[in-house]
Design a protein around this motif. Structure first.
Motif, PDB file in Angstrom:
ATOM      1  N   ILE A  70     -13.993  28.915  36.796  1.00 45.96           N
ATOM      2  CA  ILE A  70     -15.045  28.148  36.126  1.00 45.96           C
ATOM      3  C   ILE A  70     -16.437  28.654  36.480  1.00 45.96           C
ATOM      4  CG2 ILE A  70     -16.079  25.856  35.893  1.00 45.96           C
ATOM      5  CD1 ILE A  70     -13.170  24.765  36.298  1.00 45.96           C
ATOM      6  N   TYR A  71     -16.731  28.827  37.762  1.00 48.46           N
ATOM      7  CA  TYR A  71     -18.059  29.302  38.136  1.00 48.46           C
ATOM      8  C   TYR A  71     -18.375  30.689  37.557  1.00 48.46           C
ATOM      9  CZ  TYR A  71     -18.664  25.390  41.400  1.00 48.46           C
ATOM     10  OH  TYR A  71     -18.799  24.136  41.962  1.00 48.46           O
ATOM     11  N   PRO A  72     -17.442  31.647  37.588  1.00 51.13           N
ATOM     12  CA  PRO A  72     -17.763  32.952  36.980  1.00 51.13           C
ATOM     13  C   PRO A  72     -18.049  32.856  35.487  1.00 51.13           C
ATOM     14  CG  PRO A  72     -15.883  33.164  38.450  1.00 51.13           C
ATOM     15  CD  PRO A  72     -16.140  31.702  38.313  1.00 51.13           C
ATOM     16  N   LEU A  73     -17.294  32.028  34.770  1.00 47.43           N
ATOM     17  CA  LEU A  73     -17.530  31.884  33.329  1.00 47.43           C
ATOM     18  C   LEU A  73     -18.846  31.166  33.070  1.00 47.43           C
ATOM     19  CD1 LEU A  73     -16.309  32.519  30.578  1.00 47.43           C
ATOM     20  CD2 LEU A  73     -15.112  30.314  30.664  1.00 47.43           C
ATOM     21  N   ALA A  74     -19.192  30.217  33.932  1.00 48.83           N
ATOM     22  CA  ALA A  74     -20.473  29.514  33.786  1.00 48.83           C
ATOM     23  C   ALA A  74     -21.639  30.491  33.937  1.00 48.83           C
ATOM     24  CB  ALA A  74     -20.575  28.398  34.817  1.00 48.83           C
ATOM     25  N   ILE A  75     -21.533  31.413  34.882  1.00 49.23           N
ATOM     26  CA  ILE A  75     -22.578  32.427  35.055  1.00 49.23           C
ATOM     27  C   ILE A  75     -22.655  33.311  33.820  1.00 49.23           C
ATOM     28  CG2 ILE A  75     -23.220  34.474  36.384  1.00 49.23           C
ATOM     29  CD1 ILE A  75     -21.985  33.069  38.833  1.00 49.23           C
ATOM     30  N   LEU A  80     -25.202  25.833  33.876  1.00 49.89           N
ATOM     31  CA  LEU A  80     -25.151  25.338  35.245  1.00 49.89           C
ATOM     32  C   LEU A  80     -24.067  24.274  35.336  1.00 49.89           C
ATOM     33  CD1 LEU A  80     -26.288  25.027  38.132  1.00 49.89           C
ATOM     34  CD2 LEU A  80     -27.862  23.309  37.207  1.00 49.89           C
ATOM     35  N   LEU A  81     -23.026  24.534  36.097  1.00 49.42           N
ATOM     36  CA  LEU A  81     -21.967  23.567  36.320  1.00 49.42           C
ATOM     37  C   LEU A  81     -21.751  23.381  37.810  1.00 49.42           C
ATOM     38  CD1 LEU A  81     -21.139  24.661  33.327  1.00 49.42           C
ATOM     39  CD2 LEU A  81     -18.896  23.737  33.900  1.00 49.42           C
ATOM     40  N   ARG A  82     -21.461  22.151  38.186  1.00 44.33           N
ATOM     41  CA  ARG A  82     -21.074  21.846  39.553  1.00 44.33           C
ATOM     42  C   ARG A  82     -19.785  21.034  39.500  1.00 44.33           C
ATOM     43  NH1 ARG A  82     -26.647  20.378  39.495  1.00 44.33           N
ATOM     44  NH2 ARG A  82     -27.965  21.814  40.694  1.00 44.33           N
ATOM     45  N   LEU A  83     -18.912  21.241  40.451  1.00 45.60           N
ATOM     46  CA  LEU A  83     -17.697  20.444  40.507  1.00 45.60           C
ATOM     47  C   LEU A  83     -18.076  18.983  40.732  1.00 45.60           C
ATOM     48  CD1 LEU A  83     -14.632  20.112  40.643  1.00 45.60           C
ATOM     49  CD2 LEU A  83     -14.741  20.760  43.062  1.00 45.60           C
ATOM     50  N   PRO A  84     -17.769  18.098  39.761  1.00 46.33           N
ATOM     51  CA  PRO A  84     -18.181  16.693  39.898  1.00 46.33           C
ATOM     52  C   PRO A  84     -17.506  16.018  41.093  1.00 46.33           C
ATOM     53  CG  PRO A  84     -17.585  17.210  37.625  1.00 46.33           C
ATOM     54  CD  PRO A  84     -17.123  18.363  38.464  1.00 46.33           C
ATOM     55  N   PRO A  85     -18.207  15.089  41.733  1.00 51.41           N
ATOM     56  CA  PRO A  85     -17.643  14.380  42.883  1.00 51.41           C
ATOM     57  C   PRO A  85     -16.662  13.283  42.481  1.00 51.41           C
ATOM     58  CG  PRO A  85     -19.850  13.582  42.450  1.00 51.41           C
ATOM     59  CD  PRO A  85     -19.618  14.719  41.502  1.00 51.41           C
ATOM     60  N   VAL A  86     -16.582  12.996  41.180  1.00 47.56           N
ATOM     61  CA  VAL A  86     -15.661  11.982  40.657  1.00 47.56           C
ATOM     62  C   VAL A  86     -14.855  12.610  39.527  1.00 47.56           C
ATOM     63  CG1 VAL A  86     -17.078   9.997  41.285  1.00 47.56           C
ATOM     64  CG2 VAL A  86     -17.448  11.128  39.086  1.00 47.56           C
ATOM     65  N   GLN A  87     -13.678  12.045  39.260  1.00 48.56           N
ATOM     66  CA  GLN A  87     -12.834  12.515  38.158  1.00 48.56           C
ATOM     67  C   GLN A  87     -12.390  11.294  37.347  1.00 48.56           C
ATOM     68  OE1 GLN A  87     -12.074  15.554  37.055  1.00 48.56           O
ATOM     69  NE2 GLN A  87     -13.304  16.571  38.606  1.00 48.56           N
ATOM     70  N   PRO A  88     -13.262  10.785  36.483  1.00 51.24           N
ATOM     71  CA  PRO A  88     -12.976   9.546  35.753  1.00 51.24           C
ATOM     72  C   PRO A  88     -12.102   9.775  34.521  1.00 51.24           C
ATOM     73  CG  PRO A  88     -15.106  10.384  35.105  1.00 51.24           C
ATOM     74  CD  PRO A  88     -14.586  11.326  36.166  1.00 51.24           C
ATOM     75  N   ALA A 116     -24.368  15.238  31.999  1.00 45.98           N
ATOM     76  CA  ALA A 116     -24.360  14.183  33.014  1.00 45.98           C
ATOM     77  C   ALA A 116     -23.189  14.346  33.970  1.00 45.98           C
ATOM     78  CB  ALA A 116     -24.292  12.818  32.331  1.00 45.98           C
ATOM     79  N   PHE A 117     -22.049  14.769  33.448  1.00 48.48           N
ATOM     80  CA  PHE A 117     -20.862  14.906  34.293  1.00 48.48           C
ATOM     81  C   PHE A 117     -20.873  16.210  35.080  1.00 48.48           C
ATOM     82  CE2 PHE A 117     -16.108  15.685  34.619  1.00 48.48           C
ATOM     83  CZ  PHE A 117     -15.933  14.777  35.655  1.00 48.48           C
ATOM     84  N   PHE A 118     -21.075  17.317  34.378  1.00 50.83           N
ATOM     85  CA  PHE A 118     -20.898  18.619  35.015  1.00 50.83           C
ATOM     86  C   PHE A 118     -22.150  19.161  35.702  1.00 50.83           C
ATOM     87  CE2 PHE A 118     -17.244  18.861  32.047  1.00 50.83           C
ATOM     88  CZ  PHE A 118     -16.264  19.028  33.012  1.00 50.83           C
ATOM     89  N   GLU A 119     -23.306  18.604  35.402  1.00 55.50           N
ATOM     90  CA  GLU A 119     -24.514  19.051  36.090  1.00 55.50           C
ATOM     91  C   GLU A 119     -25.036  17.998  37.069  1.00 55.50           C
ATOM     92  OE1 GLU A 119     -27.521  20.863  33.695  1.00 55.50           O
ATOM     93  OE2 GLU A 119     -26.069  21.668  32.259  1.00 55.50           O
ATOM     94  N   ASP A 120     -24.930  16.733  36.666  1.00 53.56           N
ATOM     95  CA  ASP A 120     -25.489  15.667  37.494  1.00 53.56           C
ATOM     96  C   ASP A 120     -24.434  14.915  38.290  1.00 53.56           C
ATOM     97  OD1 ASP A 120     -27.956  16.341  36.364  1.00 53.56           O
ATOM     98  OD2 ASP A 120     -27.671  14.950  34.696  1.00 53.56           O
TER      99      ASP A 120
END
Length: 218
Positions: A70-75, A80-88, A116-120
């Motif tokens: 995921i991170y390589p494809l995002a680059i 900008l993606l971050r692994l979310p701290p929740v998985q709703p 909101a999910f993948f960046e924040d």
């Protein structure tokens, strides 16, 4: 270039799928290239509906997948993606998108939920958070709250899900490219399905197969 829809893209996606977010730049590039000649039609697909377990945010394999894929494809796709701290669960987010579409605000809300999910790292399974996200895009918060609480769009989500299952869709993003029959033809070419976060080259190849004589110019 043609100014009326000539090519149709039916896109199934889910707001908790990072690859669906990563496909947005490709769809934007494709839409920019073809303009009004392409019509993109969004469909809901809930990856983990009740009672399917949600992902564990702390799971080692989840972190490994993000680092590896995921991170390589995002680059590569400048997101900008971050692994979310929740998985709703995403059912309410999908319903909110249907509401936004009927309100003429699908695009901003669609992108805002992903962001909101993948960046924040916000919990997009929380109704209050969804209302805030949509309200910032111009959606009437009280009307959306009523629709979410009453499940106004629950059937619409389920209908999209059922249609996808008939097509054999088991994961997203899933895109079907199709066209109308040409003048003098009884049937159009068979639709072409693209699975996963396909690059724009795969879309271009599909267009060449659907329009062997060249894409029509307006």
């Amino acid at each position: 270039m043609a100014t009326t829809p000539t090519l149709y893209l039916d896109v199934w996606s889910d707001y908790v799928c990072p690859f669906c977010y990563l496909e947005l730049p490709v769809l934007d590039q494709f839409r920019n290239a073809y303009g009004d000649a392409v019509e993109i039609r969004w469909h809901a697909f809930e990856l983990r509906p009740e009672p399917v377990p949600t992902l564990d945010p702390e799971a080692e394999d989840l972190h490994d997948n993000w680092e590896r894929a995921i991170y390589p494809l995002a680059i590569e796709r400048h997101l900008l993606l971050r692994l979310p701290p929740v998985q709703p669960r995403s059912r309410k987010a999908l319903e909110a998108a249907f509401f936004a579409r009927d309100a003429g605000l699908f695009e901003p809300v669609h992108r805002a939920i992903f962001k909101a999910f993948f960046e924040d790292g916000l919990d997009i399974g929380d109704t209050d958070i969804l209302i805030d996200i949509a309200a910032n895009c111009g959606v009437d918060p009280e009307m959306l709250e009523e629709a979410l609480n009453e499940g106004t769009y629950a059937d619409a989500v389920q209908e999209d899900q059922a249609f996808a299952q008939k097509l054999g869709v088991s994961g997203v993003p899933f895109v079907v490219l199709s066209r109308d029959a040409a003048v003098g033809q009884d049937q159009p070419p068979a639709p072409i399905a693209l699975r996963g976060a396909a690059p724009v080259q795969h879309f271009e190849a599909a267009v060449e197969r659907l329009f062997p004589d060249g894409f029509p110019e307006g």
